[in-house]
Design a protein around this motif. Structure first.
Motif, PDB file in Angstrom:
ATOM      1  N   LYS A   1      88.614  50.169  38.527  1.00  0.00           N
ATOM      2  CA  LYS A   1      88.894  50.906  39.762  1.00  0.00           C
ATOM      3  C   LYS A   1      90.200  51.687  39.633  1.00  0.00           C
ATOM      4  O   LYS A   1      90.278  52.855  40.034  1.00  0.00           O
ATOM      5  CB  LYS A   1      88.967  49.941  40.946  1.00  0.00           C
ATOM      6  CG  LYS A   1      89.174  50.620  42.267  1.00  0.00           C
ATOM      7  CD  LYS A   1      89.155  49.645  43.422  1.00  0.00           C
ATOM      8  CE  LYS A   1      89.369  50.375  44.731  1.00  0.00           C
ATOM      9  NZ  LYS A   1      89.388  49.464  45.878  1.00  0.00           N
TER      10      LYS A   1
ATOM     11  N   THR B   1      82.828  35.823  32.430  1.00  0.00           N
ATOM     12  CA  THR B   1      83.977  35.271  33.164  1.00  0.00           C
ATOM     13  C   THR B   1      85.067  36.309  33.432  1.00  0.00           C
ATOM     14  O   THR B   1      86.048  36.007  34.104  1.00  0.00           O
ATOM     15  CB  THR B   1      84.600  34.099  32.383  1.00  0.00           C
ATOM     16  OG1 THR B   1      85.014  34.584  31.089  1.00  0.00           O
ATOM     17  CG2 THR B   1      83.608  32.969  32.218  1.00  0.00           C
ATOM     18  N   LYS B   2      84.894  37.529  32.930  1.00  0.00           N
ATOM     19  CA  LYS B   2      85.935  38.557  33.051  1.00  0.00           C
ATOM     20  C   LYS B   2      85.504  39.762  33.887  1.00  0.00           C
ATOM     21  O   LYS B   2      86.217  40.757  33.962  1.00  0.00           O
ATOM     22  CB  LYS B   2      86.358  39.043  31.656  1.00  0.00           C
ATOM     23  CG  LYS B   2      86.906  37.954  30.765  1.00  0.00           C
ATOM     24  CD  LYS B   2      88.197  37.391  31.328  1.00  0.00           C
ATOM     25  CE  LYS B   2      88.801  36.354  30.399  1.00  0.00           C
ATOM     26  NZ  LYS B   2      90.036  35.793  30.946  1.00  0.00           N
ATOM     27  N   ILE B   3      84.345  39.684  34.534  1.00  0.00           N
ATOM     28  CA  ILE B   3      83.822  40.831  35.285  1.00  0.00           C
ATOM     29  C   ILE B   3      84.762  41.245  36.410  1.00  0.00           C
ATOM     30  O   ILE B   3      85.053  42.431  36.578  1.00  0.00           O
ATOM     31  CB  ILE B   3      82.399  40.539  35.813  1.00  0.00           C
ATOM     32  CG1 ILE B   3      81.425  40.466  34.633  1.00  0.00           C
ATOM     33  CG2 ILE B   3      81.957  41.591  36.823  1.00  0.00           C
ATOM     34  CD1 ILE B   3      80.014  40.042  34.993  1.00  0.00           C
ATOM     35  N   GLU B   4      85.265  40.310  37.178  1.00  0.00           N
ATOM     36  CA  GLU B   4      86.152  40.640  38.300  1.00  0.00           C
ATOM     37  C   GLU B   4      87.408  41.363  37.803  1.00  0.00           C
ATOM     38  O   GLU B   4      87.822  42.373  38.382  1.00  0.00           O
ATOM     39  CB  GLU B   4      86.530  39.372  39.067  1.00  0.00           C
ATOM     40  CG  GLU B   4      87.272  39.649  40.346  1.00  0.00           C
ATOM     41  CD  GLU B   4      87.505  38.386  41.163  1.00  0.00           C
ATOM     42  OE1 GLU B   4      88.578  38.316  41.783  1.00  0.00           O
ATOM     43  OE2 GLU B   4      86.638  37.495  41.168  1.00  0.00           O
ATOM     44  N   GLU B   5      88.002  40.858  36.744  1.00  0.00           N
ATOM     45  CA  GLU B   5      89.191  41.485  36.168  1.00  0.00           C
ATOM     46  C   GLU B   5      88.865  42.893  35.653  1.00  0.00           C
ATOM     47  O   GLU B   5      89.621  43.847  35.878  1.00  0.00           O
ATOM     48  CB  GLU B   5      89.749  40.616  35.043  1.00  0.00           C
ATOM     49  CG  GLU B   5      91.031  41.129  34.444  1.00  0.00           C
ATOM     50  CD  GLU B   5      91.589  40.214  33.363  1.00  0.00           C
ATOM     51  OE1 GLU B   5      92.561  40.637  32.720  1.00  0.00           O
ATOM     52  OE2 GLU B   5      91.062  39.092  33.151  1.00  0.00           O
TER      53      GLU B   5
ATOM     54  N   ASN C   1      76.318  41.973  33.180  1.00  0.00           N
ATOM     55  CA  ASN C   1      77.653  42.203  32.630  1.00  0.00           C
ATOM     56  C   ASN C   1      77.788  43.538  31.892  1.00  0.00           C
ATOM     57  O   ASN C   1      78.738  43.736  31.150  1.00  0.00           O
ATOM     58  CB  ASN C   1      78.065  41.042  31.717  1.00  0.00           C
ATOM     59  CG  ASN C   1      77.169  40.897  30.512  1.00  0.00           C
ATOM     60  OD1 ASN C   1      75.982  41.178  30.578  1.00  0.00           O
ATOM     61  ND2 ASN C   1      77.742  40.444  29.412  1.00  0.00           N
TER      62      ASN C   1
ATOM     63  N   LYS D   1      77.410  49.821  37.623  1.00  0.00           N
ATOM     64  CA  LYS D   1      76.879  48.600  37.022  1.00  0.00           C
ATOM     65  C   LYS D   1      75.443  48.847  36.579  1.00  0.00           C
ATOM     66  O   LYS D   1      74.674  49.500  37.272  1.00  0.00           O
ATOM     67  CB  LYS D   1      76.916  47.469  38.038  1.00  0.00           C
ATOM     68  CG  LYS D   1      76.497  46.129  37.495  1.00  0.00           C
ATOM     69  CD  LYS D   1      76.547  45.103  38.619  1.00  0.00           C
ATOM     70  CE  LYS D   1      75.793  43.871  38.261  1.00  0.00           C
ATOM     71  NZ  LYS D   1      74.419  44.095  37.853  1.00  0.00           N
TER      72      LYS D   1
ATOM     73  N   LEU E   1      86.505  44.897  36.722  1.00  0.00           N
ATOM     74  CA  LEU E   1      86.278  45.792  37.851  1.00  0.00           C
ATOM     75  C   LEU E   1      87.594  46.240  38.489  1.00  0.00           C
ATOM     76  O   LEU E   1      87.725  47.394  38.904  1.00  0.00           O
ATOM     77  CB  LEU E   1      85.369  45.130  38.883  1.00  0.00           C
ATOM     78  CG  LEU E   1      83.914  44.993  38.449  1.00  0.00           C
ATOM     79  CD1 LEU E   1      83.126  44.167  39.449  1.00  0.00           C
ATOM     80  CD2 LEU E   1      83.277  46.354  38.233  1.00  0.00           C
ATOM     81  N   LYS E   2      88.567  45.358  38.574  1.00  0.00           N
ATOM     82  CA  LYS E   2      89.879  45.739  39.111  1.00  0.00           C
ATOM     83  C   LYS E   2      90.529  46.798  38.230  1.00  0.00           C
ATOM     84  O   LYS E   2      91.039  47.808  38.727  1.00  0.00           O
ATOM     85  CB  LYS E   2      90.794  44.515  39.211  1.00  0.00           C
ATOM     86  CG  LYS E   2      90.446  43.587  40.343  1.00  0.00           C
ATOM     87  CD  LYS E   2      91.390  42.394  40.366  1.00  0.00           C
ATOM     88  CE  LYS E   2      90.927  41.387  41.400  1.00  0.00           C
ATOM     89  NZ  LYS E   2      91.762  40.183  41.412  1.00  0.00           N
TER      90      LYS E   2
END
Length: 94
Positions: free
Chosen positions: A24, A14-18, A49, A43, A20-21
């Motif tokens: 970056k 549930t935290k992959i998007e956060e 994950n 990845k 990745l931000k």
């Protein structure tokens, strides 16, 4: 002697998007450091994950400078709660 660091990070689904931000931002800031030759986030092909940081530095002093930078400390504090376990860190001479 040049230094290579590979870091494996297992991220909560549930935290992959956060992650990745944050990753970056970390890559961009690290690439601007004196002595940082390469800094990539990739990845894992087989695990949704799992991610890898590939870092290459001119020398040990550049690694130490990176590890003591404010953006590194902020990244570690922000990302650790997003992980499922301690990251695996490998160091190599290149």
């Amino acid at each position: 002697m040049r230094k290579v660091i590979v870091v494996q990070a297992s991220v909560k689904e549930t935290k992959i998007e956060e992650f990745l931000k944050l990753g970056k931002i970390m890559v961009n800031k690290s690439l601007s450091e004196v002595g940082c030759l390469t800094y990539k986030l990739s990845k894992d092909l087989n695990k949704e994950n799992d991610f890898f940081f590939y870092e290459k530095y001119e020398n040990e002093e550049a690694v130490e400078s990176h590890n003591s930078s404010e953006h590194f400390k902020e990244f570690i504090n922000s990302v650790m709660p997003l992980l499922t376990k301690e990251p695996v860190i490998e160091n190599f001479n290149a």
